[in-house]
Design an enzyme around this catalytic site. Structure first.
Site, short mmCIF file in Angstrom:
data_model
loop_
_atom_site.label_atom_id
_atom_site.label_comp_id
_atom_site.label_asym_id
_atom_site.label_seq_id
_atom_site.Cartn_x
_atom_site.Cartn_y
_atom_site.Cartn_z
N SER A 240 0.20 -1.34 0.14
CA SER A 240 0.47 0.45 -0.08
C SER A 240 0.84 0.63 -0.19
O SER A 240 0.02 2.39 -0.26
CB SER A 240 -1.16 0.19 1.17
OG SER A 240 -2.03 -1.10 0.65
N HIS B 272 0.78 4.07 4.28
CA HIS B 272 0.24 5.33 3.08
C HIS B 272 0.76 6.96 3.11
O HIS B 272 0.86 6.94 1.85
CB HIS B 272 -1.29 4.73 3.79
CG HIS B 272 -1.70 3.58 3.68
ND1 HIS B 272 -3.13 3.54 4.07
CD2 HIS B 272 -1.51 2.92 3.57
CE1 HIS B 272 -3.88 3.20 3.50
NE2 HIS B 272 -2.37 1.94 3.42
#
Length: 325
Positions: A181, A233
């Protein structure tokens, strides 16, 4: 460990001329750019799928599981999943992920296992996690690779993944983390900086910017849920944002065609002054940020000691769940 969003700058219409919006400049001169064949992104997808198969083979739930519940999809043999109570994403045990290279602060700092900053990018917590990330990678990565080639996109993907790992390690010490991610958010950040630094060559840029910002905001907001590593992230996004300013700069509109014009009509500079400024600033911020992050990590410093409120960026406690970092 949630997946990034899916949107492509390649759908924006570039340039307008006296003859209309058809990617033309100076009448009939074609301004379309070379389209690369995307092979790196499909290879990354294959590598991640193969790695997940290896993870499940090593996990071997029927042999190694001795807890509550039974293995899921037992017909898969040693590839069957851990009980859903233990892993609701249809995947392996946390001990298997740890053994194969999950991100863990203690082992990076005190056992000199810096390689985990990279290895964790290729591990996934479960089949759902893998599918979400790989679908996002296909929609984001293929478009970028077609536009900018495998070298630049590959560097952004890998370095952004490491950037996400660094920030995650600085703020999360009590659990392991895996997933691509951070790298995916890096590609998303690069899309944003590419739009900003090449602003003048795009039509409908306001709508494109608004859409991209909304998608980024929604995905980061999802990261405040428990068991989602939003620091990976954020770290990946910021790294990709800076790398986009560095690697994805395009010549100003009309420069290629202008080379064939008489000297007084020719554009003297390949890039605008604004592009040069953004390139320099992004390069400095990237070098400083990456260096400081690595220095803090290997010195064993904890991000939460420096920022008492930053833990809310990854998890906001409610009456339904708690956040333990």
């Amino acid at each position: 460990m949630s997946a990034g969003a899916m949107v492509g700058n390649g759908d924006l219409e570039r340039g307008t001329s006296a003859k209309g919006r058809n990617q033309r400049f100076s009448g009939d001169v074609d301004y379309s750019e070379r389209q690369w064949t995307s092979w790196l992104v499909p290879m990354i997808v294959v590598a991640n799928v193969a790695m997940f198969a290896v993870i499940m083979f090593v996990n071997n739930c029927p042999k190694n599981h001795d807890g509550v519940g039974s293995c899921v999809a037992k017909f898969l043999g040693r590839l069957s999943f851990q009980p859903l109570r233990e892993n609701p994403l249809f995947g392996p045990s946390s001990s298997t992920l740890d053994k194969l290279g999950a991100l863990e602060w203690n082992k990076i700092v005190h056992q000199n296992q810096a390689w985990r900053l990279v290895s964790c990018i290729w591990l996934h917590a479960g089949l759902i996690h893998l599918l979400a990330n790989m679908l996002s990678l296909v929609f984001i990565g293929i478009r970028l690779e077609q536009q900018f080639g495998f070298v630049r996109v590959g560097l952004i993907y890998l370095i952004s993944g490491i950037g996400g790992s660094i920030l995650s390690s600085l703020f999360i010490q009590n659990s392991i983390s895996v997933g691509a991610s951070g790298a995916l958010f890096g590609l998303l950040g690069a899309m944003l900086s590419e739009l900003l630094t090449n602003w003048t060559i795009y039509a409908n840029k306001g709508a494109a910017l608004f859409t991209l910002v909304i998608i980024i905001a929604i995905n980061l907001a999802v990261g405040i849920l428990p068991h989602v590593d939003n620091f990976a992230h954020i770290g990946g996004f910021l790294t990709g944002l800076l790398l986009g300013f560095i690697f994805l700069v395009r010549p100003q509109f009309g420069w290629k065609e202008g080379r064939h014009l008489p000297g007084r009509l020719r554009l003297k500079s390949k890039y605008t002054a604004c592009q040069y400024v953004m390139w320099i600033v992004a390069t400095i911020l990237f070098i400083v940020g990456f260096s400081v992050g690595l220095l803090m990590l290997f010195r064993g410093e904890k991000g939460n000691d420096k920022c008492s409120w930053c833990h809310y960026l990854s998890c906001v406690p409610t009456s339904r769940w708690s956040c333990n970092y």
